[in-house]
Design a protein around this motif. Structure first.
Motif, PDB file in Angstrom:
ATOM      1  N   TYR A   1      31.397  35.551  30.288  1.00 18.76           N
ATOM      2  CA  TYR A   1      32.532  36.228  30.916  1.00 18.76           C
ATOM      3  C   TYR A   1      32.087  36.872  32.225  1.00 18.76           C
ATOM      4  CZ  TYR A   1      35.152  35.504  26.623  1.00 18.76           C
ATOM      5  OH  TYR A   1      35.802  34.932  25.563  1.00 18.76           O
ATOM      6  N   LYS A   2      31.706  36.062  33.184  1.00 18.04           N
ATOM      7  CA  LYS A   2      31.176  36.555  34.462  1.00 18.04           C
ATOM      8  C   LYS A   2      32.218  37.288  35.302  1.00 18.04           C
ATOM      9  CE  LYS A   2      27.477  33.269  34.740  1.00 18.04           C
ATOM     10  NZ  LYS A   2      26.754  32.267  35.439  1.00 18.04           N
ATOM     11  N   LYS A   3      33.484  36.980  35.122  1.00 16.53           N
ATOM     12  CA  LYS A   3      34.524  37.620  35.925  1.00 16.53           C
ATOM     13  C   LYS A   3      34.970  38.968  35.356  1.00 16.53           C
ATOM     14  CE  LYS A   3      36.130  33.437  38.056  1.00 16.53           C
ATOM     15  NZ  LYS A   3      35.746  33.509  39.409  1.00 16.53           N
TER      16      LYS A   3
ATOM     17  N   HIS B   1      39.237  43.629  33.700  1.00 15.45           N
ATOM     18  CA  HIS B   1      39.085  43.250  35.105  1.00 15.45           C
ATOM     19  C   HIS B   1      39.673  44.361  35.962  1.00 15.45           C
ATOM     20  CE1 HIS B   1      38.199  38.872  34.546  1.00 15.45           C
ATOM     21  NE2 HIS B   1      38.725  39.148  33.360  1.00 15.45           N
ATOM     22  N   CYS B   2      38.858  44.954  36.824  1.00 14.78           N
ATOM     23  CA  CYS B   2      39.347  45.956  37.776  1.00 14.78           C
ATOM     24  C   CYS B   2      38.289  46.116  38.866  1.00 14.78           C
ATOM     25  CB  CYS B   2      39.633  47.283  37.092  1.00 14.78           C
ATOM     26  SG  CYS B   2      38.203  48.086  36.403  1.00 14.78           S
TER      27      CYS B   2
ATOM     28  N   PRO C   1      47.486  51.360  36.068  1.00 15.78           N
ATOM     29  CA  PRO C   1      47.778  50.645  37.326  1.00 15.78           C
ATOM     30  C   PRO C   1      46.551  50.003  37.991  1.00 15.78           C
ATOM     31  CG  PRO C   1      48.823  52.799  37.313  1.00 15.78           C
ATOM     32  CD  PRO C   1      47.955  52.739  36.108  1.00 15.78           C
ATOM     33  N   GLN C   2      45.381  50.611  37.856  1.00 14.36           N
ATOM     34  CA  GLN C   2      44.170  50.094  38.512  1.00 14.36           C
ATOM     35  C   GLN C   2      43.557  48.895  37.788  1.00 14.36           C
ATOM     36  OE1 GLN C   2      44.938  53.213  37.912  1.00 14.36           O
ATOM     37  NE2 GLN C   2      44.488  54.501  39.667  1.00 14.36           N
ATOM     38  N   VAL C   3      43.999  48.626  36.570  1.00  9.41           N
ATOM     39  CA  VAL C   3      43.471  47.495  35.797  1.00  9.41           C
ATOM     40  C   VAL C   3      44.249  46.237  36.168  1.00  9.41           C
ATOM     41  CG1 VAL C   3      43.245  46.519  33.473  1.00  9.41           C
ATOM     42  CG2 VAL C   3      42.637  48.906  33.886  1.00  9.41           C
ATOM     43  N   ILE C   4      43.526  45.214  36.591  1.00 11.93           N
ATOM     44  CA  ILE C   4      44.143  43.945  36.968  1.00 11.93           C
ATOM     45  C   ILE C   4      44.608  43.221  35.714  1.00 11.93           C
ATOM     46  CG2 ILE C   4      43.751  41.709  38.073  1.00 11.93           C
ATOM     47  CD1 ILE C   4      41.610  43.258  39.810  1.00 11.93           C
ATOM     48  N   THR C   5      43.700  43.042  34.772  1.00 14.73           N
ATOM     49  CA  THR C   5      44.050  42.450  33.474  1.00 14.73           C
ATOM     50  C   THR C   5      43.000  42.854  32.445  1.00 14.73           C
ATOM     51  OG1 THR C   5      44.736  40.429  32.330  1.00 14.73           O
ATOM     52  CG2 THR C   5      42.845  40.235  33.781  1.00 14.73           C
ATOM     53  N   ALA C   6      43.353  42.693  31.185  1.00 14.45           N
ATOM     54  CA  ALA C   6      42.441  42.977  30.078  1.00 14.45           C
ATOM     55  C   ALA C   6      42.832  42.082  28.914  1.00 14.45           C
ATOM     56  CB  ALA C   6      42.525  44.449  29.673  1.00 14.45           C
TER      57      ALA C   6
ATOM     58  N   GLN D   1      23.406  39.789  37.650  1.00 11.84           N
ATOM     59  CA  GLN D   1      23.221  39.454  36.247  1.00 11.84           C
ATOM     60  C   GLN D   1      24.465  39.924  35.488  1.00 11.84           C
ATOM     61  OE1 GLN D   1      20.503  37.408  36.528  1.00 11.84           O
ATOM     62  NE2 GLN D   1      19.569  38.332  34.741  1.00 11.84           N
ATOM     63  N   HIS D   2      24.717  39.318  34.330  1.00  8.62           N
ATOM     64  CA  HIS D   2      25.871  39.693  33.510  1.00  8.62           C
ATOM     65  C   HIS D   2      25.430  39.984  32.088  1.00  8.62           C
ATOM     66  CE1 HIS D   2      28.676  38.580  36.675  1.00  8.62           C
ATOM     67  NE2 HIS D   2      27.875  37.561  36.891  1.00  8.62           N
TER      68      HIS D   2
END
Length: 158
Positions: free
Chosen positions: A107-109, A21-22, A136-141, A101-102
């Protein structure tokens, strides 16, 4: 007579997936992954395209030493569609709207998927995940269990 059952071969998933997520662009994330994980991801000449006009950017690196292929793929594709409002009127109006589209609908988010072929062992995967989380730019993984996905055909890139 011998019989080969393909279901056993096809079901075997030999790769790891990490959802990222970023909010940065794909090329910036590829650059940061190269820096933090010591990779050499490069944008492929052609994106992944499907019949529904969805298109996903893909970066790839083939690690010759470890015999591993790394893929960074966008999980979202925005498609512009035109809709005719009233075809019978003298002035027909066309409305354009964007549909998302995903690649992995469950895992749409997730913004990006990092696929590592030749499934690494749990300690290496955890180390990779910790390095990604330190960007730092990655929100979560987090890891994604490919066995839980409804369709895995879209994750075959070669």
């Amino acid at each position: 007579m011998r019989k080969l059952i393909l279901d056993d071969i096809i079901e075997d998933i030999d790769y790891a997936l990490i959802g990222i997520h970023c909010s940065i662009e794909d090329y910036r994330l590829a650059y940061l992954l190269n820096q933090f994980l010591n990779l050499k991801l490069k944008r492929k000449a052609t994106d992944i395209k499907y019949d529904d006009n969805s298109c996903y950017s893909i970066f790839e690196w083939q690690d010759e030493k470890q015999l591993t292929i790394w893929n960074l793929v966008s999980n979202t594709s925005k498609i512009e569609l035109e809709h005719v409002i009233d075809a019978n009127s003298l002035f027909s109006n066309q409305e354009t709207f964007t549909k998302t589209q995903h690649l992995i609908p469950e895992y749409k988010k997730v913004n990006f998927i990092l696929k590592i072929s030749d499934n690494p062992n749990a300690s290496i995967e955890k180390s990779i995940l910790n390095k990604i989380l330190s960007i730092p730019q990655v929100i979560t993984a987090y890891t994604i269990d490919a066995n839980q996905l409804k369709i895995t055909d879209q994750l075959i890139f070669n």
